[in-house]
Structure formats: structure tokens, C-alpha cells
Design an enzyme around this catalytic site. Sequence first.
Site, short mmCIF file in Angstrom:
data_model
loop_
_atom_site.label_atom_id
_atom_site.label_comp_id
_atom_site.label_asym_id
_atom_site.label_seq_id
_atom_site.Cartn_x
_atom_site.Cartn_y
_atom_site.Cartn_z
N GLU A 1 -1.01 -9.20 -0.47
CA GLU A 1 -2.46 -9.33 -0.27
C GLU A 1 -3.21 -9.36 -1.61
OE1 GLU A 1 -2.20 -5.95 2.41
OE2 GLU A 1 -3.22 -7.11 3.96
N GLU B 1 4.37 -4.94 7.25
CA GLU B 1 3.68 -3.79 7.86
C GLU B 1 4.17 -3.44 9.26
OE1 GLU B 1 2.19 -6.22 6.19
OE2 GLU B 1 0.78 -5.35 4.76
N GLY C 1 0.45 -4.89 0.78
CA GLY C 1 -0.71 -4.91 -0.11
C GLY C 1 -0.46 -5.69 -1.39
N ALA D 1 0.87 -1.17 0.00
CA ALA D 1 0.00 0.00 0.00
C ALA D 1 0.91 1.22 0.00
CB ALA D 1 -0.89 -0.02 1.23
N1 COA Z 1 4.62 3.03 -0.82
C1 COA Z 1 5.03 4.17 -1.41
N2 COA Z 1 6.16 4.27 -2.13
C2 COA Z 1 6.91 3.17 -2.25
C3 COA Z 1 6.56 1.94 -1.66
C4 COA Z 1 5.35 1.90 -0.93
N3 COA Z 1 4.89 0.76 -0.35
N4 COA Z 1 7.52 1.03 -1.95
C5 COA Z 1 8.43 1.67 -2.69
N5 COA Z 1 8.06 2.95 -2.88
C6 COA Z 1 8.78 4.01 -3.63
C7 COA Z 1 10.00 4.50 -2.87
O1 COA Z 1 9.64 5.48 -1.91
C8 COA Z 1 10.81 5.07 -4.02
O2 COA Z 1 10.27 6.32 -4.38
P1 COA Z 1 11.26 7.58 -4.69
O3 COA Z 1 12.08 7.13 -5.86
O4 COA Z 1 10.32 8.69 -5.00
O5 COA Z 1 12.08 7.77 -3.45
C9 COA Z 1 10.53 4.10 -5.16
O6 COA Z 1 9.29 3.46 -4.83
C10 COA Z 1 11.58 3.03 -5.33
O7 COA Z 1 11.73 2.35 -4.10
P2 COA Z 1 13.15 2.11 -3.40
O8 COA Z 1 12.92 1.92 -1.95
O9 COA Z 1 14.09 3.19 -3.80
O10 COA Z 1 13.58 0.74 -4.12
P3 COA Z 1 14.60 -0.34 -3.56
O11 COA Z 1 14.80 -1.29 -4.69
O12 COA Z 1 15.78 0.29 -2.92
O13 COA Z 1 13.79 -1.11 -2.38
C11 COA Z 1 11.88 -2.23 -1.42
C12 COA Z 1 12.69 -1.91 -2.69
C13 COA Z 1 10.62 -2.95 -1.89
C14 COA Z 1 12.69 -3.12 -0.50
C15 COA Z 1 11.51 -0.93 -0.69
O14 COA Z 1 10.98 0.00 -1.62
C16 COA Z 1 10.50 -1.10 0.41
O15 COA Z 1 10.85 -1.58 1.48
N6 COA Z 1 9.22 -0.67 0.18
C17 COA Z 1 8.20 -0.67 1.17
C18 COA Z 1 7.66 -2.06 1.40
C19 COA Z 1 6.58 -2.04 2.45
O16 COA Z 1 6.83 -1.74 3.61
N7 COA Z 1 5.35 -2.38 2.05
C20 COA Z 1 4.24 -2.44 2.93
C21 COA Z 1 3.55 -1.15 3.02
S1 COA Z 1 2.20 -1.23 4.17
#
Ligand code: COA
Length: 257
Positions: A111, A131, A108, A63
Site C-alpha cells: 500500500e 491481510e 501496508g 502494518a
Molecule cells: N508486523 C510485525 N512484525 C513483523 C511483520 C509485521 N507485518 N513482518 C515481519 N515481522 C517481524 C517478525 O515477527 C520477526 O520478528 P521477531 O524476530 O521478533 O520474531 C521479524 O519481523 C522477522 O520476520 P520473520 O517472519 O522471521 O522473517 P522471514 O524472512 O521468515 O519471513 C515474511 C518474512 C515477510 C514472509 C514474514 O515475516 C511475514 O509473513 N510477515 C507478515 C506479512 C503480513 O502478513 N503483512 C500484512 C500485515 S497486515
Amino acid sequence: MSDVVLLTHEGPIGTLTINRPDKLNALNPDVLTGVSNALAECREKGTRCLIVTGAGKAFVAGADIAAMKDMKPEEAREFASLGHRVGHEMESQPFPIIAAINGFALGGGCELAMACDFAHASTKAKLGQPEVNLAVIPGFGGTQRLLRRVGVAMARELVYTGKMIGAEEAKRIGLVNDVHEPEALMPAVTKLAQTIAKKGPLAIAAAKRVILTGADEALPKANALEIDAFAGCFETADQKEGMAAFLEKREADFKGE
Ligand code: COA
């Protein structure tokens, strides 16, 4: 349809691509509404099987954290309710939905994959419910669908630790059915969709309905649902066609009637 969700068709097989690659396809209200609209379009088109995947390196990384950061409890409730409504709509369609998990399927995203009938993954996929890292819990069905897919103890471990698992481990615990090299994922899933699309569509719809509803019922009630649905198949022209075609040693021509 908004461009954050793309829907294409090849014959009766639809492909729905979550398309916010710069945000790793994070789910915001626009994306969720786009999925809902795409499902309605599939129903109108008579889609026989739908594949859900993500643009770029992610399936869906969760999400949208930016959209959630300042939410008040009532707004969070509304957002979770929207996610749940879309998950329920996916489960309620008459056609199967297959998740093709091409990369991150987190929160999400995991999910969304679990609201599909089943999932296949690329060797690059990473799945999890992270989460708790953000001091929240899964809100789009993760606690409940995960325990039904992988068992309660494994669901607890995944939700409490927020850890990411690879595709092979996801297969071992039953979260995905199979794992493919990245370039082989879509061909493999498309082949499965083509196989399903050739079957009697009303029978597929009945099987989907009974498997979903029966899973939450005690066995006698679940078995009664199956008997009703089996009998219902005999009201269809497709059942007559399917059995006649077998006996006449020819291919059946199902019309969904
Ligand atoms: N919501 C909003 N933005 C998200 C996102 C999310 N769940 N997951 C990734 N993004 C965005 C990042 O903020 C980044 O945006 P920016 O370029 O404007 O800074 C872009 O997507 C790329 O993500 P980034 O973190 O730079 O990629 P990465 O390859 O280094 O890492 C992940 C990948 C998936 C490990 C990492 O993005 C992450 O941990 N995401 C969140 C996962 C999460 O907690 N999901 C559950 C949410 S309830």
C-alpha cells in the site's frame, strides 16, 4: 526526526528509508508519523523527487501485526485513518515519489508503494496483500489503489488469496514499472529521479495533480482539468524560460517560479 524513518538528500533528490529492519520495517504509528514529518521536511527543502525504500531485506512487510493484535474496532479505525492520511499526503506532494522495492512489500508495504507515483523493484522483491491470512482486509488503501493499478479482477484475486507475487509478475500486471538486479535498483531509480528533477517543477506538480485527480473523474471533466492546468503553466516564469531555452538552443534553467 525519529530513527525509524531516515531522510537524506543529494541535491534536490531525497531518499526516505523505512528503518526497522529487525521487524522487516513493519508500519506502526511512529513510522507513519515519521513518513508524514519527512514529507513536510521535503516540502520545506524544495525536494524535486523523493525515493522511498526499506532498510535491510524488506521494503515494508506490512502494518505492524504486534501493534494491531489487541486493537479494538475504534483503535483499528484510527490506525487505518492514519495510514490513509499518510497515503493521501504522499499523493498530494508537489514532487513525484518513486518506490524502490528492495524486498518484501506486503500489506501496508504494498500500500505504501502504491501511494507512490510509481514503483521499480529488485528481482528479490515479493509483493502482495496477505491481510486475509490474518482475517482482516487491507486498511491503508490497498483495496482501492490496487484495483486502480492492476484492474478489478486481478485486485480481487490478489486480495482474496493473499498470495505473494514476484517482481516479474508484478511488472506484468502493472504493479511495478520495471525490475532490476538488487545492486542496480537504487542507481536505476536515482537516474530516473535525476531526470525528473531537471524538468520544470511546477509542470511536474501540475502533471502529478491532474493525473491523480483525473483518474477518478469522467473523461470530459478530467480533460477539463488538464486544460486548466495547461493554461496555468503559462502563468509561470519557467514556461517562458523553457520555451526560450529551446528556441535559443541552450539548456533551460528552471527556478520553480
Ligand atoms: N508486523 C510485525 N512484525 C513483523 C511483520 C509485521 N507485518 N513482518 C515481519 N515481522 C517481524 C517478525 O515477527 C520477526 O520478528 P521477531 O524476530 O521478533 O520474531 C521479524 O519481523 C522477522 O520476520 P520473520 O517472519 O522471521 O522473517 P522471514 O524472512 O521468515 O519471513 C515474511 C518474512 C515477510 C514472509 C514474514 O515475516 C511475514 O509473513 N510477515 C507478515 C506479512 C503480513 O502478513 N503483512 C500484512 C500485515 S497486515
